[in-house]
Design a protein around this motif. Structure first.
Motif, PDB file in Angstrom:
ATOM      1  N   PHE A  63       0.854  -1.175   0.000  1.00 51.20           N
ATOM      2  CA  PHE A  63       0.000   0.000   0.000  1.00 51.20           C
ATOM      3  C   PHE A  63       0.896   1.234   0.000  1.00 51.20           C
ATOM      4  N   VAL A  64       0.574   2.193  -0.868  1.00 53.54           N
ATOM      5  CA  VAL A  64       1.331   3.441  -0.936  1.00 53.54           C
ATOM      6  C   VAL A  64       0.445   4.572  -0.413  1.00 53.54           C
ATOM      7  N   GLY A  65       0.980   5.336   0.509  1.00 54.20           N
ATOM      8  CA  GLY A  65       0.280   6.510   1.003  1.00 54.20           C
ATOM      9  C   GLY A  65       1.102   7.746   0.700  1.00 54.20           C
ATOM     10  N   VAL A  66       0.446   8.776   0.225  1.00 55.92           N
ATOM     11  CA  VAL A  66       1.135  10.021  -0.096  1.00 55.92           C
ATOM     12  C   VAL A  66       0.342  11.175   0.498  1.00 55.92           C
ATOM     13  N   ALA A  67       1.048  12.232   0.879  1.00 52.51           N
ATOM     14  CA  ALA A  67       0.416  13.339   1.591  1.00 52.51           C
ATOM     15  C   ALA A  67      -0.412  14.213   0.658  1.00 52.51           C
ATOM     16  N   ARG A  68      -1.561  14.629   1.181  1.00 54.60           N
ATOM     17  CA  ARG A  68      -2.326  15.692   0.513  1.00 54.60           C
ATOM     18  C   ARG A  68      -1.542  16.988   0.678  1.00 54.60           C
ATOM     19  N   GLN A  75       4.406  16.161  -4.725  1.00 58.34           N
ATOM     20  CA  GLN A  75       3.622  14.941  -4.588  1.00 58.34           C
ATOM     21  C   GLN A  75       3.975  13.938  -5.685  1.00 58.34           C
ATOM     22  N   ARG A  76       4.151  14.418  -6.909  1.00 60.25           N
ATOM     23  CA  ARG A  76       4.521  13.510  -8.009  1.00 60.25           C
ATOM     24  C   ARG A  76       5.910  12.912  -7.771  1.00 60.25           C
ATOM     25  N   ASP A 194      -5.950  19.686  -7.280  1.00 59.10           N
ATOM     26  CA  ASP A 194      -6.005  18.235  -7.465  1.00 59.10           C
ATOM     27  C   ASP A 194      -5.127  17.508  -6.445  1.00 59.10           C
ATOM     28  N   SER A 195      -3.930  18.037  -6.196  1.00 58.39           N
ATOM     29  CA  SER A 195      -3.011  17.357  -5.278  1.00 58.39           C
ATOM     30  C   SER A 195      -3.399  17.562  -3.822  1.00 58.39           C
ATOM     31  N   ASN A 196      -4.280  18.519  -3.568  1.00 62.37           N
ATOM     32  CA  ASN A 196      -4.671  18.814  -2.190  1.00 62.37           C
ATOM     33  C   ASN A 196      -5.977  18.131  -1.805  1.00 62.37           C
ATOM     34  N   LYS A 197      -6.427  17.192  -2.623  1.00 65.22           N
ATOM     35  CA  LYS A 197      -7.645  16.440  -2.308  1.00 65.22           C
ATOM     36  C   LYS A 197      -7.278  15.053  -1.802  1.00 65.22           C
TER      37      LYS A 197
END
Length: 287
Positions: A63-68, A75-76, A194-197
């Motif tokens: 599982f990969v989790g990335v920050a809003r 983020q990319r 988009d990246s903040n959702k």
């Protein structure tokens, strides 16, 4: 082979294996989920946490989790960085994890991310024989490949377009600065939105929707999973024509029921048994 070269080679292989060519990548979350089958989520985390990959060795699931975040380029980069750890199986025990150190695996993951998001061959295709490289060129590269100015400056330097001094100067610039100066701030703000959702893993969300259709999961569960309101989810489901399926109840015909042997003698015995003796205080005598 150095960690830089190893990361660059791995990024090239990944693009070849999945026929991604050398052009800019679109939605990186979708690319990772579709090419690896691993769930990716955009989550609310602390300000110093960017992303992580978790693996259950017993079930061999990841599982990969990335920050809003309001920093879409970062983020990319984080997503591409985590993809490298998956490719190389850079697993660490929970107690031994100290990936903040610049270990060879971290250097390799950074190189992988840079070459995946901005391959030098792709950069050369875009710039062709362009002789004059200016900040406008830097801005165009950042905008086109959706990478940070620092990442673009390093690629321009490695491709031989700029010298080390220019690279150092341009690495201090920010994407919002370039976006404002060169007129693509509206696009940048759309990327920020988009990246903040928050974003739920696609496979998990698809399974939840199937559960809703089968009547075993509520719309509220989907709303919780997505971090939006119940009204919003119900509106989406309604507009998409998705509703729980009503399964008809198959009632049995009494004639199809099996014969059950009855011991009428035992019943008669029970019916003929004396009542419970009354307790002196009005209760019944405990057995």
């Amino acid at each position: 082979m150095s960690a830089e070269d190893e990361g660059a080679a791995a990024a090239g292989r990944f693009r070849e294996e999945h026929r991604l060519g050398v052009q800019p990548l679109g939605d990186l979350i979708a690319i990772i989920e579709q090419t690896t089958g691993i769930d990716v989520a955009v989550l609310d985390v602390g300000p110093d946490e960017h992303g992580l990959t978790m693996r259950d060795p017993e079930r061999d699931t990841m599982f990969v989790g990335v920050a809003r975040t309001l920093y879409p380029m970062r983020q990319r980069s984080t997503l591409a960085h985590e993809l490298c750890h998956i490719r190389f199986g850079d697993w660490a025990d929970a107690d031994a994890g100290n990936w903040s150190e610049r270990s060879p695996a971290e250097i390799r993951a950074d190189a992988f991310a840079r070459h995946l998001l901005l391959p030098l061959n792709g950069l050369r295709e875009v710039l062709a024989n362009k002789s004059q490289i200016t900040e406008s060129t830097l801005s165009a590269v950042v905008q086109r490949f959706v990478v940070s100015p620092a990442m673009a400056a390093i690629a321009l330097y490695k491709a031989g377009y700029i010298d080390a001094a220019t690279k150092g100067e341009w690495m201090s610039l920010s994407a919002p600065q370039l976006a404002v100066r060169f007129g693509w701030i509206d696009q940048y703000q759309a990327l920020q939105a988009d990246s903040n959702k928050r974003r739920a893993p696609q496979k998990l969300l698809a399974r939840a929707t199937r559960g809703y259709v089968e009547g075993v999961l509520s719309a509220q569960a989907i709303a919780t999973l997505r971090g939006i309101t119940l009204d919003a989810v119900e509106a989406e489901l309604r507009e998409a024509g998705i509703a729980p399926v009503e399964h008809p109840v198959a009632w049995a015909d009494p004639a199809d029921l099996p014969d059950v042997p009855m011991d009428w003698a035992a019943l008669d015995t029970d019916l003929g048994a004396p009542d419970e003796p009354e307790h002196p205080t009005g209760g019944t005598t405990p057995r």
